[in-house]
Structure formats: C-alpha cells, structure tokens
Design a protein around this motif. Structure first.
Motif, short mmCIF file in Angstrom:
data_model
loop_
_atom_site.label_atom_id
_atom_site.label_comp_id
_atom_site.label_asym_id
_atom_site.label_seq_id
_atom_site.Cartn_x
_atom_site.Cartn_y
_atom_site.Cartn_z
N LEU A 214 0.83 -1.20 0.00
CA LEU A 214 0.00 0.00 0.00
C LEU A 214 0.86 1.25 0.00
CD1 LEU A 214 -2.95 -0.82 2.36
CD2 LEU A 214 -2.83 -0.89 -0.11
N SER A 215 2.07 1.16 -0.45
CA SER A 215 2.93 2.34 -0.49
C SER A 215 3.12 2.79 -1.91
CB SER A 215 4.30 2.02 0.13
OG SER A 215 5.09 1.31 -0.80
N THR A 216 3.74 3.96 -2.05
CA THR A 216 4.04 4.45 -3.38
C THR A 216 5.46 4.11 -3.77
OG1 THR A 216 4.70 6.57 -2.45
CG2 THR A 216 2.42 6.33 -3.17
N GLN A 217 6.14 3.29 -2.97
CA GLN A 217 7.48 2.85 -3.33
C GLN A 217 7.38 1.53 -4.06
OE1 GLN A 217 9.69 2.93 0.38
NE2 GLN A 217 10.66 4.81 -0.29
N ALA A 218 7.86 0.47 -3.43
CA ALA A 218 7.84 -0.84 -4.07
C ALA A 218 6.93 -1.75 -3.29
CB ALA A 218 9.26 -1.41 -4.11
N PRO A 219 5.96 -2.36 -3.93
CA PRO A 219 4.95 -3.12 -3.22
C PRO A 219 5.42 -4.48 -2.75
CG PRO A 219 4.57 -3.29 -5.55
CD PRO A 219 5.71 -2.33 -5.37
N ALA A 220 6.41 -5.04 -3.37
CA ALA A 220 6.69 -6.45 -3.13
C ALA A 220 7.62 -6.70 -1.97
CB ALA A 220 7.31 -7.06 -4.39
N MET B 192 -8.58 -1.35 -1.55
CA MET B 192 -8.96 -2.63 -0.95
C MET B 192 -9.55 -3.57 -1.99
SD MET B 192 -7.93 -2.05 2.05
CE MET B 192 -7.02 -0.51 2.16
N ALA B 193 -10.36 -3.03 -2.89
CA ALA B 193 -10.94 -3.84 -3.96
C ALA B 193 -9.84 -4.34 -4.89
CB ALA B 193 -11.96 -3.03 -4.74
N HIS B 194 -8.86 -3.49 -5.17
CA HIS B 194 -7.74 -3.87 -6.02
C HIS B 194 -6.93 -4.99 -5.39
CE1 HIS B 194 -4.48 -3.33 -8.89
NE2 HIS B 194 -3.63 -3.24 -7.88
N LYS B 195 -6.70 -4.91 -4.09
CA LYS B 195 -5.96 -5.96 -3.40
C LYS B 195 -6.72 -7.28 -3.42
CE LYS B 195 -3.82 -5.26 0.40
NZ LYS B 195 -2.50 -5.70 -0.09
N ALA B 196 -8.05 -7.19 -3.26
CA ALA B 196 -8.86 -8.40 -3.22
C ALA B 196 -8.85 -9.15 -4.55
CB ALA B 196 -10.30 -8.05 -2.82
N GLU B 197 -8.61 -8.44 -5.64
CA GLU B 197 -8.61 -9.08 -6.97
C GLU B 197 -7.52 -10.14 -7.10
OE1 GLU B 197 -8.24 -5.96 -9.78
OE2 GLU B 197 -10.26 -5.14 -9.43
N SER B 198 -6.40 -9.90 -6.43
CA SER B 198 -5.29 -10.85 -6.53
C SER B 198 -4.88 -11.44 -5.19
CB SER B 198 -4.07 -10.16 -7.17
OG SER B 198 -3.69 -9.04 -6.40
N GLY B 199 -5.53 -11.01 -4.13
CA GLY B 199 -5.17 -11.48 -2.80
C GLY B 199 -6.02 -12.63 -2.32
N LYS B 200 -5.81 -12.97 -1.08
CA LYS B 200 -6.51 -14.10 -0.49
C LYS B 200 -7.65 -13.68 0.43
CE LYS B 200 -2.39 -17.05 -0.64
NZ LYS B 200 -1.43 -17.88 0.16
N LYS B 201 -7.92 -12.38 0.49
CA LYS B 201 -8.98 -11.88 1.35
C LYS B 201 -9.98 -11.08 0.53
CE LYS B 201 -5.88 -11.32 5.34
NZ LYS B 201 -5.36 -10.36 6.34
N ALA C 125 -4.04 7.01 -2.94
CA ALA C 125 -4.70 5.79 -3.42
C ALA C 125 -4.18 5.38 -4.79
CB ALA C 125 -6.21 6.00 -3.47
N ALA C 126 -3.99 6.35 -5.67
CA ALA C 126 -3.49 6.03 -7.01
C ALA C 126 -2.10 5.44 -6.93
CB ALA C 126 -3.48 7.30 -7.87
N GLY C 127 -1.27 5.99 -6.06
CA GLY C 127 0.08 5.46 -5.90
C GLY C 127 0.07 4.04 -5.37
N MET C 128 -0.86 3.76 -4.47
CA MET C 128 -0.95 2.41 -3.90
C MET C 128 -1.34 1.36 -4.95
SD MET C 128 -2.89 3.19 -0.31
CE MET C 128 -2.04 3.92 1.10
N MET C 129 -2.06 1.79 -5.95
CA MET C 129 -2.53 0.85 -6.97
C MET C 129 -1.70 0.88 -8.25
SD MET C 129 -6.68 1.10 -6.67
CE MET C 129 -6.75 2.86 -7.03
#
Length: 217
Positions: free
Chosen positions: A20-26, A81-90, A211-215
C-alpha cells in the motif's frame, strides 16, 4: 546492536504494508539497501544483513506528514482494498478490517524539523526533541526480519512520548515517501507492538493521489 527476536503469530507490524505504499509493493528486498519485506509472494524469509545497516538521522524523515487513516475511514482507499482483493486471499472487507487495525491513530499529523518532532491531535501540538538511540532488528514468526530506527526524547513537552520508532523498509540513510511510526514510553515494550502501525505520507498529497500510488504497481 542488540538483536531483538519476537515470536509473534504473524508478520502484522510490517506485513503487506509496502503493498500500500508508493514505493515498491513487493516483499522482494531486491537490494541490500531495502527491507521491503511484505509481499505474500516471497517464498524465502527476507533476512537483514546487519553489516549493511547504516545509522540514520531524523533528517531522513524531515517533512510535514499526514496520517493515511482518515482516508481509510472516509472511503478514499476503498478502491485500493478492492484492487488488493482481486489478486489477494482476502475480500475487500477483510483487507479493510486489517488496515483499520493497522492504520488506526488519533495523531493526524506529524511535523519533523531538525531534532523536533511535533504530534498533532485534533490540531493541538505536542512537541519533543529527540536523539538517536540506535536500531533493533526484529525477527518474526514468519522468518522475515525488519529494522526499527529508534529515537529517545531529550527535551520538550512532558506529554510527548519518550521513544519513537521508525519502520520504513530501508536500512541506510535515504528519504522516503511514507513510514510507519511507533511511539510510547517503554522502549522494549514498544518493540513488541506488531498489530498497530500508524502510517504517514507527505502532507501535500491528496487522498486520491495516495490511493493512485498504492494501486500503481
């Protein structure tokens, strides 16, 4: 430095935060100067090479910062949160509940200027002067490690916390676009906090920009 090891149920204090950051997500820690260790995709524990850690000053975080928590509360981060749910486990609702616990804070703004750190609650400032108190390496039950850079109060208002601890996924001096901050009066006890990680972004960013940076990854 002392190596602090905590056996916790999960890597909650730093799990998935960079997603959820604007740096590196992984959670890949692709270089020795980064401890971005939050991705569910990592198969091997992310370990810290202590020899590569360098002392850091408050100047790394010198800026005017805003809490991201209000943007979670008012729905600005719902698309995240919706974006995370698309590829996440929750589900999106589960992610929101997770970050509700993590982001929760009544400190809406933090101003860092030199050795001065000012906390704002409902617009009312409490200020402390802080000096470097080293760092601690935390090892979690998942096997992942993270570093907290610690500063101790040397003056200022009595109400200001005695200790502040930064976690921003970096291990050398560098400017960051966000950080997670822990504060309190007991240094050792504070290191055990892994469920609540108030998170701050630059104050000049809008909620939509955050939000845009997080996605964007």
């Amino acid at each position: 430095m002392l190596r602090t090891i905590f056996k916790r149920p999960d890597l909650l204090a730093v799990a998935a935060l960079v997603a959820l950051s604007t740096q590196a997500p992984a959670q890949t820690a692709t270089s020795s100067t980064s401890t971005h260790n939050h991705s569910h995709q990592a198969k091997e524990p992310v370990l810290i090479n202590e020899a590569e850690i360098q002392p850091r000053d408050l100047s790394d975080w010198e800026a005017d910062w805003q809490s991201v928590y209000p943007f979670l509360q008012d729905g600005t981060l719902d698309p995240v949160m919706a974006h995370k749910a698309e590829s996440g486990k929750k589900s999106a609702e589960d992610y929101r509940a997770y970050y509700e616990a993590g982001y929760k804070t009544d400190v809406e703004r933090i101003l860092i200027d030199g050795s001065s750190v000012t906390f704002f609650r409902d617009g009312k400032p409490v200020q402390g002067q802080y000096t470097n108190d080293g760092y601690e390496i935390l090892t979690y039950a998942s096997g992942n490690q993270g570093v907290r850079f610690i500063f101790e109060k040397s003056g200022g208002d009595a109400a200001a916390p005695q200790f502040i601890q930064f976690s921003d996924h970096e291990i050398v001096p560098t400017k960051v676009d966000h950080y997670h901050l822990y504060w309190g009066d007991d240094r050792a006890e504070l290191l055990t906090e892994v469920t609540n990680w108030p998170t701050y972004f630059h104050a000049d960013l809008s909620g939509a920009e955050i939000a845009a940076g997080m996605m964007a990854h």
